[in-house]
Design a protein around this motif. Structure first.
Motif, PDB file in Angstrom:
ATOM      1  N   TYR A  53      38.213  38.064  20.080  1.00  0.00           N
ATOM      2  CA  TYR A  53      38.418  37.946  21.519  1.00  0.00           C
ATOM      3  C   TYR A  53      37.156  38.453  22.215  1.00  0.00           C
ATOM      4  CZ  TYR A  53      40.074  38.936  26.245  1.00  0.00           C
ATOM      5  OH  TYR A  53      40.209  38.982  27.608  1.00  0.00           O
ATOM      6  N   LEU A  65      32.330  44.698  34.922  1.00  0.00           N
ATOM      7  CA  LEU A  65      33.698  44.234  34.683  1.00  0.00           C
ATOM      8  C   LEU A  65      34.709  45.312  35.057  1.00  0.00           C
ATOM      9  CD1 LEU A  65      33.517  42.470  31.213  1.00  0.00           C
ATOM     10  CD2 LEU A  65      33.433  41.425  33.456  1.00  0.00           C
ATOM     11  N   ARG A  66      35.932  44.870  35.312  1.00  0.00           N
ATOM     12  CA  ARG A  66      37.023  45.806  35.562  1.00  0.00           C
ATOM     13  C   ARG A  66      37.902  45.891  34.320  1.00  0.00           C
ATOM     14  NH1 ARG A  66      38.281  46.961  40.838  1.00  0.00           N
ATOM     15  NH2 ARG A  66      37.091  45.847  42.417  1.00  0.00           N
ATOM     16  N   ALA A  67      38.604  47.014  34.182  1.00  0.00           N
ATOM     17  CA  ALA A  67      39.530  47.179  33.057  1.00  0.00           C
ATOM     18  C   ALA A  67      40.788  46.358  33.351  1.00  0.00           C
ATOM     19  CB  ALA A  67      39.867  48.652  32.871  1.00  0.00           C
ATOM     20  N   ARG A  68      40.697  45.053  33.131  1.00  0.00           N
ATOM     21  CA  ARG A  68      41.784  44.143  33.499  1.00  0.00           C
ATOM     22  C   ARG A  68      43.017  44.322  32.607  1.00  0.00           C
ATOM     23  NH1 ARG A  68      37.990  39.478  33.815  1.00  0.00           N
ATOM     24  NH2 ARG A  68      39.079  38.580  32.055  1.00  0.00           N
ATOM     25  N   PRO A  69      44.209  43.975  33.124  1.00  0.00           N
ATOM     26  CA  PRO A  69      45.422  44.087  32.315  1.00  0.00           C
ATOM     27  C   PRO A  69      45.321  43.322  30.990  1.00  0.00           C
ATOM     28  CG  PRO A  69      45.996  43.646  34.597  1.00  0.00           C
ATOM     29  CD  PRO A  69      44.503  43.574  34.520  1.00  0.00           C
ATOM     30  N   SER A  70      44.693  42.139  31.016  1.00  0.00           N
ATOM     31  CA  SER A  70      44.600  41.357  29.774  1.00  0.00           C
ATOM     32  C   SER A  70      43.746  42.085  28.734  1.00  0.00           C
ATOM     33  CB  SER A  70      43.993  39.987  30.074  1.00  0.00           C
ATOM     34  OG  SER A  70      42.733  40.132  30.688  1.00  0.00           O
ATOM     35  N   LEU A  72      43.713  45.298  28.311  1.00  0.00           N
ATOM     36  CA  LEU A  72      44.588  46.317  27.710  1.00  0.00           C
ATOM     37  C   LEU A  72      45.437  45.687  26.612  1.00  0.00           C
ATOM     38  CD1 LEU A  72      45.754  48.210  30.916  1.00  0.00           C
ATOM     39  CD2 LEU A  72      44.473  49.216  29.034  1.00  0.00           C
ATOM     40  N   ALA A  73      45.960  44.485  26.909  1.00  0.00           N
ATOM     41  CA  ALA A  73      46.796  43.805  25.913  1.00  0.00           C
ATOM     42  C   ALA A  73      45.994  43.490  24.655  1.00  0.00           C
ATOM     43  CB  ALA A  73      47.385  42.535  26.512  1.00  0.00           C
ATOM     44  N   LYS A  74      44.728  43.072  24.828  1.00  0.00           N
ATOM     45  CA  LYS A  74      43.902  42.739  23.666  1.00  0.00           C
ATOM     46  C   LYS A  74      43.475  43.997  22.913  1.00  0.00           C
ATOM     47  CE  LYS A  74      43.824  38.299  24.200  1.00  0.00           C
ATOM     48  NZ  LYS A  74      44.456  37.410  23.229  1.00  0.00           N
ATOM     49  N   ARG A  76      45.046  46.693  22.667  1.00  0.00           N
ATOM     50  CA  ARG A  76      46.224  47.211  21.965  1.00  0.00           C
ATOM     51  C   ARG A  76      46.278  46.693  20.529  1.00  0.00           C
ATOM     52  NH1 ARG A  76      50.043  48.412  19.280  1.00  0.00           N
ATOM     53  NH2 ARG A  76      52.216  48.581  19.906  1.00  0.00           N
ATOM     54  N   LYS A  77      45.805  45.454  20.307  1.00  0.00           N
ATOM     55  CA  LYS A  77      45.928  44.842  18.987  1.00  0.00           C
ATOM     56  C   LYS A  77      44.622  44.872  18.191  1.00  0.00           C
ATOM     57  CE  LYS A  77      47.978  41.002  20.648  1.00  0.00           C
ATOM     58  NZ  LYS A  77      48.653  39.700  20.579  1.00  0.00           N
ATOM     59  N   ALA A 100      44.872  52.087  25.485  1.00  0.00           N
ATOM     60  CA  ALA A 100      45.498  51.119  24.588  1.00  0.00           C
ATOM     61  C   ALA A 100      44.926  51.115  23.174  1.00  0.00           C
ATOM     62  CB  ALA A 100      45.383  49.724  25.183  1.00  0.00           C
TER      63      ALA A 100
ATOM     64  N   ILE B 227      52.221  50.554  25.434  1.00  0.00           N
ATOM     65  CA  ILE B 227      51.772  49.182  25.690  1.00  0.00           C
ATOM     66  C   ILE B 227      52.263  48.304  24.553  1.00  0.00           C
ATOM     67  CG2 ILE B 227      49.755  47.689  25.976  1.00  0.00           C
ATOM     68  CD1 ILE B 227      48.321  50.022  27.255  1.00  0.00           C
ATOM     69  N   THR B 230      51.855  42.552  22.846  1.00  0.00           N
ATOM     70  CA  THR B 230      52.069  41.172  23.270  1.00  0.00           C
ATOM     71  C   THR B 230      50.805  40.658  23.957  1.00  0.00           C
ATOM     72  OG1 THR B 230      53.017  42.135  25.256  1.00  0.00           O
ATOM     73  CG2 THR B 230      54.555  41.338  23.619  1.00  0.00           C
ATOM     74  N   TYR B 233      50.072  41.460  29.055  1.00  0.00           N
ATOM     75  CA  TYR B 233      50.030  42.925  29.152  1.00  0.00           C
ATOM     76  C   TYR B 233      51.382  43.446  29.623  1.00  0.00           C
ATOM     77  CZ  TYR B 233      49.419  47.213  31.896  1.00  0.00           C
ATOM     78  OH  TYR B 233      49.580  48.439  32.466  1.00  0.00           O
ATOM     79  N   ASN B 319      32.132  39.083  39.162  1.00  0.00           N
ATOM     80  CA  ASN B 319      32.733  39.888  40.230  1.00  0.00           C
ATOM     81  C   ASN B 319      31.748  40.817  40.913  1.00  0.00           C
ATOM     82  OD1 ASN B 319      32.462  41.783  38.208  1.00  0.00           O
ATOM     83  ND2 ASN B 319      34.429  42.745  38.591  1.00  0.00           N
ATOM     84  N   HIS B 449      35.834  51.624  36.400  1.00  0.00           N
ATOM     85  CA  HIS B 449      36.150  50.497  37.275  1.00  0.00           C
ATOM     86  C   HIS B 449      37.590  50.117  36.985  1.00  0.00           C
ATOM     87  CE1 HIS B 449      31.723  49.187  36.350  1.00  0.00           C
ATOM     88  NE2 HIS B 449      31.761  50.266  37.085  1.00  0.00           N
ATOM     89  N   PRO B 450      38.520  50.610  37.793  1.00  0.00           N
ATOM     90  CA  PRO B 450      39.921  50.293  37.493  1.00  0.00           C
ATOM     91  C   PRO B 450      40.215  48.852  37.861  1.00  0.00           C
ATOM     92  CG  PRO B 450      39.756  51.502  39.547  1.00  0.00           C
ATOM     93  CD  PRO B 450      38.368  51.379  39.024  1.00  0.00           C
ATOM     94  N   PHE B 451      41.362  48.361  37.381  1.00  0.00           N
ATOM     95  CA  PHE B 451      41.732  47.007  37.772  1.00  0.00           C
ATOM     96  C   PHE B 451      42.149  47.040  39.226  1.00  0.00           C
ATOM     97  CE2 PHE B 451      45.067  43.852  38.599  1.00  0.00           C
ATOM     98  CZ  PHE B 451      44.267  42.733  38.514  1.00  0.00           C
TER      99      PHE B 451
END
Lengths: 306, 451
Positions: A53, A65-70, A72-74, A76-77, A100, B227, B230, B233, B319, B449-451
């Protein structure tokens, strides 16, 4: 007590949810690559045994870049976090790791690979101060455009992969050997091709070309950003214009994500061409992998050679 | 005979020469390819050697660096020398300081929320020059398993006060996406609550945060989150708290005065946009709280539910150049207990009502250094028991609302200047036009840099 009961009930619900969610088993290693070039290298060495990824693409400035939710999901694995290091990702990677990341991908562990730890970094400042702009005390982090560096990094990567998935160690080693041999002959060819570039002058937008310039023996005459990370202002551009006027400058180097207004201004006033290089994998249509990235970079540089 | 002999000799000689020539030419091609092969091999090995040399130099530099540090470390065990400090500096936490200052200008002398119990920090900030909060943050990994962070704020409120905003430890190495935190920290409820105000996009917090959370809920306790493995997120978490920070208060009769729970999902839409959606609750039992400058007292339970959402879009993909951030939250609170307005002399009045509020905001970065933003927030005070008419909880049929416009300039990641206009109508016929100029500067450690 009321609050305790309610809380207990909530916990039970949460546990149920945990149990009911399917746990997935992975035969492959999941690699979280911060930049496209690391994603591409991971594919070369990991082959079919890895699922890669890449968190950013060539259009993005990786530092911002920002610490995007996606992410975190990646994260995690992830079995291996493969990034640049030298504080390039310091705005978002630590948050991801903390929230994560598995123990094995934390700093100091086998799944935590920072490419810049394995090459000679350039421009290590003697002292740092924020008035110098966005400088990195560890040195310039944009290391991937010297192809020699990629061999050193690939070597370490293959060792890490072998540790993470010992049953495929032979494959990773073979992939590295193949890459190594092929890459050496590439380098040899590229170095022959680019002899004409030696000692030519260029202007850059940001200080992210130094490893390429070092390799091709190009001279950096000026940088459009007054200090790293601060967008160019007209007063600074005028100073740059004065400094380049009597010199023979080959071009103004830009990445696809850098705004080209300042470069266009300088180009208009000095007749120095703007050269947009792919910078990383995916930076233009032809730069599909590491080899074509270098082919394209050199083709464009040579093509504009008068 | 001699002629024949001579002919035969000549023949043989020719044959020999021809033969040897064939052999020689064959040997010659072999030799060339061999030579080439050797040259190729030599080149390969030379390159390999070069690579090894490069590695050696890298290692050498690293070793030199270590050597340079070593004497300092050795001296560290010796009695006080100047080098001793250098040795221990290596393990110093990262230090960051935030300097914030504002100049406020208001059109109305007074600003009171109608229909709400409001804490001190929820009120309008003071007029003129004000330092707001000056924060000092220390953070570092404690060892391979824990990380610690503490933020001390110097707050200008009736003289300078020192506030321990956050002081917590968190785990670094728990497997399966589990994370735990303990100490004092901003609880993970809503979107804004987790972040320090210097990271906000506006100079002040939106109205629901001001009335329901006294700007921000930070309490002593523990929090754990998980978390899910999946692609989407998904994070679930809960917290147990003392319950002493607003909307809590007092000690109550329970060891655990408050609990929180939250769930979040999020993901990307294409390469250039990302979203997050959250649902959370904060429940405080048996609280005793005084508000509105100690004129209003409440004893009872507080149940709050928050929906938060955020969407970010980078039109060019990068961004840093251009970015649109949309954010909205909705809060609903049920208070069940007894209110007593000491100033109005209402006496204890039983109260069980729902109140709510929401805000929506958009911020657009149109240049790497410039952003524009707009925000609207509104509150719904709910109904008032007749015994509380004429008290601070009497909304006089007015819903407090506020509209804001802001523009800010960000020189680098570490400095920002902001201008904001608010049209705030917290009580009926009391529209307050506010202008705020603000600077936010950060020294030292690089912020996330938070979301």
């Amino acid at each position: 007590m009321n609050i305790h009961k309610r809380f207990l009930l909530f916990l039970i619900k949460l546990l149920l949810l945990l149990v009911l969610l399917p746990s997935s088993a992975f035969a492959q290693l999941n690699i979280f690559a911060c930049a496209p070039e690391w994603g591409a290298l991971a594919k070369e060495i990991g082959g079919t045994q890895v699922s890669v990824y890449a968190a950013s693409n060539a259009a993005q400035d990786i530092h911002h870049l920002r610490a995007r939710p996606s992410f975190l999901a990646k994260m995690r694995k992830a079995d291996l976090v493969f990034c640049t290091g030298a504080s390039l990702e310091s705005g978002w990677l630590p948050v991801l790791l903390q929230k994560a990341g598995d123990p094995k991908v934390q700093p100091g562990n086998v799944g935590h690979l920072m490419a810049s730890d394995y090459v000679m970094r350039l421009e290590i400042p003697e002292a740092v101060d924020r008035s110098m702009g966005d400088v990195h005390s560890e040195g310039n982090p944009h290391i991937h455009l010297n192809p020699h560096n990629l061999i050193l990094i690939a070597d370490e990567l293959s060792k890490r992969l072998a540790k993470l998935l010992p049953q495929q160690a032979k494959l990773f080693n073979k992939n590295f050997e193949d890459f190594h041999t092929h890459w050496l002959s590439n380098i040899d060819r590229w170095e022959q091709q680019t002899l004409s570039l030696n000692n030519k002058n260029v202007v850059v937008y940001h200080s992210n070309w130094i490893y390429l310039l070092e390799w091709l023996k190009l001279n950096r005459i000026a940088t459009l950003e007054p200090v790293p990370g601060i967008p160019p202002r007209i007063s600074h551009l005028e100073t740059v214009l004065n400094s380049v006027q009597d010199l023979n400058i080959k071009g103004i180097l830009l990445t696809p994500y850098q705004q080209n207004k300042a470069a266009a201004w300088l180009s208009k006033h000095s007749d120095i061409p703007v050269i947009e290089l792919p910078y990383t994998v995916g930076g233009n249509e032809k730069a599909k992998d590491l080899e074509s990235l270098f082919e394209e970079t050199l083709r464009i540089l040579l093509g504009t050679d008068a | 005979m001699s002629r024949l002999c001579r002919w035969a000799t000549a023949c043989m000689a020719v044959a020999l020469i021809t033969c040897s020539q064939t052999v020689f030419s064959a040997e010659n091609t072999d030799l060339t390819s061999l030579k080439n092969e050797i040259a190729e091999m030599r080149k390969l090995y030379e390159q390999k050697i070069m690579l090894l040399e490069q590695k050696v130099t890298t290692l050498q530099t690293q070793q030199d660096e270590i050597k340079n540090q070593a004497p300092a470390a050795q001296v560290a065990s010796a009695p006080a020398t100047s080098q001793r400090n250098i040795g221990s500096n290596d393990f110093n936490p990262s230090i960051g300081a935030i300097l914030q200052g504002k100049y406020n200008s208001f059109s109305k002398r007074n600003s009171e929320f109608s229909g709400f119990a409001v804490g001190e920090e929820g009120e309008r900030s003071s007029e003129g020059f004000t330092l707001d909060e000056t924060e000092i943050n220390l953070a570092a990994s404690i060892d391979d398993k824990f990380r610690g962070s503490s933020t001390i704020a110097l707050v200008q409120e009736d003289g300078t006060q020192v506030e321990l905003e956050e002081a917590y430890i968190e785990t670094l190495a728990l497997p399966f996406g589990v994370n735990a935190k303990a100490g004092r920290f901003f609880a993970s409820i809503g979107y804004l609550n987790e972040y320090h105000s210097h990271a906000d996009d506006f100079t002040d917090r939106p109205l629901p945060y001001r009335v329901f959370l006294n700007k921000q809920y930070n309490d002593d306790g523990i929090q754990a989150s998980w978390i899910a493995p999946t692609d989407l997120y998904t994070e679930l978490g809960f917290g147990l708290f003392r319950g002493s920070d607003f909307p809590g208060g007092g000690e109550g009769d329970s060891n655990i005065g408050a609990w929180t729970a939250f769930g979040r999902i999020g993901g990307d839409v294409g390469d250039n946009s990302a979203w997050r959606l959250g649902l959370s609750t904060l429940q405080v039992d048996d609280l005793e709280r005084s508000s509105n400058e100690d004129e209003l007292e409440f004893v009872g339970d507080n149940k709050m539910y928050i929906v938060d959402s955020r969407y970010i879009w980078a039109p060019t993909g990068n961004n840093r150049d251009k970015e649109l951030i949309l954010q909205a939250e909705y809060m609903r609170r049920d208070e069940d207990g007894v209110y007593d307005d000491l100033a109005a002399g209402s006496g204890p009045v039983s109260y069980d009502e729902d109140q709510s509020g929401w805000y929506a905001q958009g911020v657009y970065k149109f240049h790497p250094q410039w952003r524009l933003g707009a925000r609207y927030s509104q509150l719904n005070p709910g109904s008032v028991p007749s015994a509380l008419l004429g008290t601070a909880l009497d909304d006089q049929n007015h819903d407090p609302k506020s509209f804001s416009l802001m523009a800010d300039w960000t020189n680098s990641e570490f400095s920002r200047l902001r201008l904001q206009y608010n049209a705030e109508e917290l009580s009926d016929n009391n529209r307050d036009h506010q202008i705020t100029l603000q600077y936010i500067m950060s020294m030292g450690a690089h912020a996330a840099h938070p979301f």
